[in-house]
Design an enzyme around this catalytic site. Structure first.
Site, PDB file in Angstrom:
ATOM      1  N   LYS A 230       0.811   4.581   6.935  1.00  0.00           N
ATOM      2  CA  LYS A 230       0.293   5.382   5.828  1.00  0.00           C
ATOM      3  C   LYS A 230       0.933   6.770   5.881  1.00  0.00           C
ATOM      4  O   LYS A 230       1.641   7.109   6.815  1.00  0.00           O
ATOM      5  CB  LYS A 230      -1.233   5.534   5.912  1.00  0.00           C
ATOM      6  CG  LYS A 230      -2.017   4.235   6.023  1.00  0.00           C
ATOM      7  CD  LYS A 230      -2.009   3.417   4.748  1.00  0.00           C
ATOM      8  CE  LYS A 230      -2.798   2.129   4.919  1.00  0.00           C
ATOM      9  NZ  LYS A 230      -2.730   1.264   3.717  1.00  0.00           N
TER      10      LYS A 230
ATOM     11  N   SER B 246       0.800  -1.222   0.000  1.00  0.00           N
ATOM     12  CA  SER B 246       0.000   0.000   0.000  1.00  0.00           C
ATOM     13  C   SER B 246       0.836   1.276   0.000  1.00  0.00           C
ATOM     14  O   SER B 246       0.312   2.357  -0.304  1.00  0.00           O
ATOM     15  CB  SER B 246      -0.938   0.017   1.205  1.00  0.00           C
ATOM     16  OG  SER B 246      -0.224   0.144   2.413  1.00  0.00           O
TER      17      SER B 246
END
Length: 280
Positions: free
Chosen positions: A122, A45
């Site tokens: 993230k 990701s």
């Protein structure tokens, strides 16, 4: 010559061994709780900033301490699943952080998912009060599109990656062991922080409504925009949603070690060019 255990006695030796192991665990626990937490990258990701198999230490001193700073121990092979709330759950309802400071846009942050307790990594794109939206794959902050510049093509081999053996997502349709492609761009946030992002294909999350970030919460996205479960998807829909300040663990600053194989012992899969690599 007499055996050492015969000279000193077995039980004194056992007690000293237990004490040594105990204090070693205490020191390791303090180090992991207060200073740094090891973190393996399990998914794609955050490509191409972080690759599957990258190993880093999370800087817990960067934003201060909350219940999320306590360590978690998960060894599914033997049924051990202890999260930060198991060790420091009595602190979970406290909103303030000890020696706390807020992350900045562009920081790569590790945080605990408030529902299942897993650690996520993230990039922070929205701070309290921001209006965040995606329009045709372009990030909008406070009703203004961020600067995006083409930066070539990111390529990798289409093959199982990491311990989980997951195959990468591609914008082309490669066969096994062929080259997988993604379009690469450089995104610059309003505070001047720049980083690479990847685009695979049109996705539902390329166009969203407006997210107004509440006070004390943050909005995170993965750099691999079309292959990331992040704040664009609500927690109720198995996403991340907004992340509270208390759930932040720390900041990722540098890759320490990297392996492309299913085991770190497979030295022929080590990525030496990523050892001690600073993160943007």
């Amino acid at each position: 010559m007499a055996d050492k255990t015969e000279q000193t006695g077995f039980f004194p030796w056992l007690i000293e061994t237990v004490k040594t192991v105990f204090w070693a665990l205490v020191i390791a626990g303090i180090f992991r709780t207060v200073f740094f937490q090891p973190f393996w990258i399990p998914s794609g990701s955050m490509k191409d900033t972080l690759l599957i198999g990258d190993f880093l230490f999370v800087n817990k001193m960067a934003y201060g301490y909350s219940y999320a700073s306590c360590p978690s121990i998960r060894i599914p092979q033997v049924g051990i699943d202890l999260g930060a709330d198991d060790f420091c759950g009595f602190l979970e309802d406290r909103e303030e952080r000890i020696f706390g400071s807020d992350p900045e846009r562009g920081d790569i942050v590790v945080f605990r998912h408030p529902v299942d307790g897993r650690d996520f990594i993230k990039r922070l794109v929205g701070v309290p009060g921001d209006r965040v939206q995606m329009i045709d794959g372009v990030l909008q902050i406070n009703d203004e599109p961020v600067e995006v510049e083409p930066a070539g093509t990111f390529t990798e081999v289409f093959e199982p990656q990491g311990p989980l053996g997951t195959a990468p997502s591609c914008s082309n349709n490669p066969g096994r062991d062929a080259i997988c492609e993604k379009q690469r761009y450089i995104e610059t946030l309003p505070n001047g922080a720049s980083h690479a992002i990847l685009d695979i294909a049109p996705r539902p999350t390329d166009n969203t409504g407006v997210f107004t970030v509440p006070e004390g919460q943050f909005f995170f996205m993965g750099d691999n925009r079309d292959n990331s479960s992040d704040s664009r998807v609500a927690q109720a829909a198995r996403g991340v949603g907004f992340v509270e300040r208390k759930d932040i663990v720390g900041r990722a600053d540098r890759v320490m070690f990297s392996s492309a194989g299913r085991s770190m012992l497979a030295f022929w899969t080590w990525r030496s060019d990523r050892f001690f690599k600073a993160l943007d």
